[in-house]
Design an enzyme around this catalytic site. Structure first.
Site, mmCIF file in Angstrom:
data_model
loop_
_atom_site.group_PDB
_atom_site.id
_atom_site.type_symbol
_atom_site.label_atom_id
_atom_site.label_comp_id
_atom_site.label_asym_id
_atom_site.label_seq_id
_atom_site.Cartn_x
_atom_site.Cartn_y
_atom_site.Cartn_z
ATOM 1 N N ASP A 478 0.824 -1.236 0.048
ATOM 2 C CA ASP A 478 0.095 0.189 0.028
ATOM 3 C C ASP A 478 0.840 1.234 -0.166
ATOM 4 O OD1 ASP A 478 -2.222 1.502 0.066
ATOM 5 O OD2 ASP A 478 -3.071 0.409 1.816
ATOM 6 N N ASP A 548 -10.877 1.878 -3.320
ATOM 7 C CA ASP A 548 -11.362 1.511 -1.955
ATOM 8 C C ASP A 548 -12.926 1.723 -1.779
ATOM 9 O OD1 ASP A 548 -9.107 1.229 -0.880
ATOM 10 O OD2 ASP A 548 -9.014 3.424 0.373
HETATM 11 C C1 GLA Z 1 -5.789 2.024 2.360
HETATM 12 C C2 GLA Z 1 -6.163 0.881 1.278
HETATM 13 C C3 GLA Z 1 -6.984 -0.133 1.787
HETATM 14 C C4 GLA Z 1 -6.575 -0.358 3.358
HETATM 15 C C5 GLA Z 1 -6.240 0.685 4.131
HETATM 16 C C6 GLA Z 1 -5.626 0.181 5.444
HETATM 17 O O1 GLA Z 1 -6.739 2.996 2.409
HETATM 18 O O2 GLA Z 1 -6.525 1.348 0.123
HETATM 19 O O3 GLA Z 1 -7.582 -0.862 1.118
HETATM 20 O O4 GLA Z 1 -5.810 -1.307 3.179
HETATM 21 O O5 GLA Z 1 -5.369 1.561 3.465
HETATM 22 O O6 GLA Z 1 -5.289 1.405 6.303
#
Ligand code: GLA
Length: 745
Positions: A478, A548
């Site tokens: 990420d 997301d």
């Molecule tokens: C980001 C990612 C999510 C999740 C969060 C965790 O927003 O896009 O899928 O992994 O971080 O903090």
């Protein structure tokens, strides 16, 4: 991952014209004076001399800046029509002595031997005045898909540093291609990625897309485009299209200009956000790869070519089918303990899942234990407060259940509240003498990946954690910040502007080391959702997290957009709970499955919250998915109805041998139930084969279908393509999945 190539000596290409070919397209290069030019880019022409004779620049009215040049790597200041006033060129530098021009002489055109699948040629260029300032421009043509790759290496052999104020990977200047140009690209933001936009570039104007985040490089704009050449935008299966993408995860810019005399100029490259890149004497730099596909038959073939190229020649693990997984995030966020995770493992196992992924929240120690997003990033040790038995225990528990185990990392980032930055405050990006601008959790900063010591430290801690687990199968990589503090303590005062490029190269170096040390691990590229949905990251990662926003209705659009360039095997799509956490919208479990099953299916919920009926339906869907997975993940995508043009979307995947196909239809907010929806005509099937049609993912097997009793019938491929399958859709959001299996002869 590109196949291992045999190294043997390059040979010089003789003559003044030659070409490289893909199955349906060709680039003809012709020598003009001291340099090589694009004489033709388009459909294959057997006689390259004819192509050179018909080169578009031949009968082009000169502009005040001189005759139009089609030089393959034009630079600012050269005399062949790339006048400073009119044209940008690909490269602009200030030499060590202050001179700002380049005038290339091609020393040699060479052929670099490779395996049978591709052909690789290059032009060795030297500036006429500064003979030791060199470039090598590479082109590769793939023999099994209509994709060309191109990239450039710059070598500064001068006595002092050279400043590169522009350093594009690709520049095309072609007159007479078309009278009108339409530019299509993807734009978005957090939880609303990849909206498809297309408009005409009227004469004299240019379309410019780019990203200046330094990290989240595919959000606001995605580094890919389709350019239609002709009076109207190309359709799916008609019209001329140049589709291109920059394989780069840092700042970038792509420009398409419709110049006077209808000349088309396309530039694509890494962007120097804050000043010229300083290339020291004796140093080289390799610029990002640009890939492109030429189609004479619409956008569909360009998409399919890029998908095949990405699957087979770019991404790691080309052979493997992707697992059905459960990612814990939306099912628990930071609120979990061992018991909850084991319950989730039991749940996903019962649904037929194959992999359990522990997302954010498992790391950080002592005062930095991560219970929310305000601390712990960078400290990649198990959070023993939450997980007293450690990560290896969780991996074993997963294995006991027949599941693989995966973990979330955010390798490029840290919290100031972490052991890492407490010990090494100089390791994060920062502007000398100014307070840190902090991001997520009012604390997050970006590590200085330009610094090899930072790369080493992050590698060591992640590598150690992976080894301690023993059997880690998957990593979600990420990246949830931008370069908000544009300064590198490592680079020194003269080279601060190198940060934008060197940061991305540093990330790639770290990624390559982790891959090399752990080749079995499948990586997901994530960056606050879909901000790493691009080919630069996909050269290292096996898949991307598209958004997301897991709301199925919105995912129809997001996945439609991302699928224009990026293949379904790489598109992680998860079934989540309703009301959806991002939009508050509700959808049936069927609709949620039907949407997620068109990519790499997964779950992001706590299965214990599902009813017995939902569990039994979900199990059936997972079984169906495992059967159709090869065609979804490796098939050719045919888009049939755009969600932007009507009240439903439809597309199909067809296997390479055309024996198996799956079609998806999504009705979106329809006002009434109707049988009058245009029949589903599926291109790509074999007209001579007969296919058994089956509607799958029905809540009650065999009941409530949408195709009027046709499920179970065998029909000719020609009939399915020409007449189409009639279907009806319910009011609101309704969906259909049809499976086509060629009947044995
Ligand atoms: C980001 C990612 C999510 C999740 C969060 C965790 O927003 O896009 O899928 O992994 O971080 O903090």
């Amino acid at each position: 991952m590109q196949s291992q190539r045999k190294k043997s000596a390059p040979s010089t290409i003789s003559g003044k014209v030659f070409s490289i070919e893909t199955p349906a397209s060709q680039i003809v290069f012709a020598k003009s004076g001291d340099v090589w030019t694009f004489a033709h880019i388009g459909a294959g022409i057997a006689g390259v001399a004819d192509a050179a004779a018909l080169a578009p620049g031949r009968v082009c009215s000169d502009t005040v800046a001189g005759p139009c040049s089609q030089e393959t790597y034009p630079a600012f200041g050269s005399s062949r029509g790339n006048s400073c006033a009119e044209k940008r060129g690909a490269l602009q530098v200030r030499h060590a002595d202050g001179d700002e021009s380049i005038d290339w002489k091609c020393l040699r055109a060479i052929e670099i031997p490779e395996g049978k699948a591709s052909r690789h040629v290059a032009f060795e260029l030297a500036d006429k005045a500064h003979r030791d300032f060199r470039a090598v421009q590479h082109f590769r043509a793939w023999g099994d898909c209509d994709v060309f790759e191109t990239w450039v290496e710059i070598r500064n052999g001068e006595k002092g540093a050279v400043a590169l104020s522009r350093m594009d990977s690709f520049c095309l200047q072609l007159p007479g291609l078309a009278e009108k140009y339409h530019f299509m690209s993807l734009a978005g933001q957090w939880a609303n990625e990849a909206n498809v936009g297309e408009s005409e570039i009227v004469c004299g104007q240019e379309a410019v897309i780019g990203a200046r985040s330094g990290v989240r490089d595919a959000w606001e704009n995605n580094p890919a485009f389709m350019l239609s050449l002709g009076r109207a935008p190309a359709r799916e299966e008609s019209g001329r299209v140049l589709a291109g993408a920059l394989c780069w995860s840092g700042a970038w810019e792509i420009r398409a200009q419709h110049a006077n005399t209808h000349e088309l100029r396309v530039n694509a490259g890494a962007a120097n956000i804050s000043g010229p890149y300083v290339l020291d004497a004796g140093k080289s730099i390799e610029l990002p790869k640009f890939v492109f596909s030429w189609s004479e038959a619409g956008k569909g073939p360009a998409t399919r070519a890029l998908h095949k190229w990405a699957r087979e020649h770019l991404m790691p693990h080309p052979e493997a089918l992707r697992d059905v997984l459960l990612n814990h995030w939306e099912g628990a966020y930071f609120d979990f303990d061992e018991k909850k995770l084991l319950d989730m493992m039991d749940g996903v196992k019962a649904l037929g899942g194959e992999l359990f992924v522990l997302d954010d929240g498992w790391f950080g120690r002592g005062e930095f234990a991560r219970d929310d997003d305000r601390c712990g990033l960078g400290d990649w040790f198990c959070n023993e407060k939450k997980l007293p038995h450690g990560l290896a225990y969780l991996a074993k528990e997963a294995k006991k259940r027949g599941l693989k185990f995966g973990l979330w990392f955010e390798p490029e980032m840290a919290n100031t509240r972490s052991e890492l930055l407490t010990a090494h405050p100089e390791w994060c990006l920062q502007e000398a003498g100014r307070p840190l601008r902090k991001g997520r959790g009012d604390d997050q900063v970006v590590l200085d990946m330009a610094n090899p010591a930072v790369q080493d430290a992050v590698f060591a801690i992640i590598d150690e954690t992976i080894r301690s687990i023993g059997s880690l199968a998957y990593i979600k990589w990420d990246a949830n910040a931008d370069v908000n503090n544009a300064g590198s303590p490592y680079l020194g005062p003269e080279k601060q502007a190198n940060l934008w490029f060197d940061y991305a190269k540093g990330v790639y170096a770290l990624f390559s080391r982790l891959r090399a040390a752990h080749p079995q691990i499948v990586f997901q590229a994530c960056s606050s959702g879909g901000a790493h949905c691009e080919f630069g990251f996909l050269a290292h990662a096996d898949e991307f997290w598209g958004s997301d926003d897991t709301c199925a209705q919105q995912r129809v659009f997001i996945q439609w957009g991302e699928g224009q360039f990026y293949p379904a095997s790489a598109m992680a799509a998860h079934v989540t709970a309703v009301p959806n956490h991002q939009t508050g919208r509700t959808a049936t479990l069927k609709f949620r499955f039907d949407v997620a099953m068109s990519g790499r299916l997964g779950f992001e919920l706590h299965p214990k919250n599902m009813t017995p009926e939902e569990i039994s339906f979900a199990k059936r869907c997972v079984e169906n998915y495992k059967r159709i997975r090869p065609v979804v993940q490796r098939g050719d995508l045919y888009r049939i109805a755009s969600p932007y043009e009507g009240d439903h979307a439809a597309f199909a995947y067809v296997s390479a041998d055309r024996r198996h196909a799956v079609a998806f239809v999504y009705g979106l907010g329809r006002l009434f139930k109707s049988g009058a929806v245009e029949a589903l005509r599926i291109p790509g099937l074999d007209p001579k084969k007969r296919y058994r049609v089956e509607e799958i993912n029905l809540p009650e097997a065999g009941k409530g279908g949408h195709i009027g009793g046709l499920s179970g019938r065998t029909l000719g491929g020609d009939a399915i393509s020409a007449a189409g399958i009639p279907f009806d859709l319910g009011a609101g959001d309704d969906s259909i999945v049809l499976e086509f299996t060629a009947a044995a002869r």
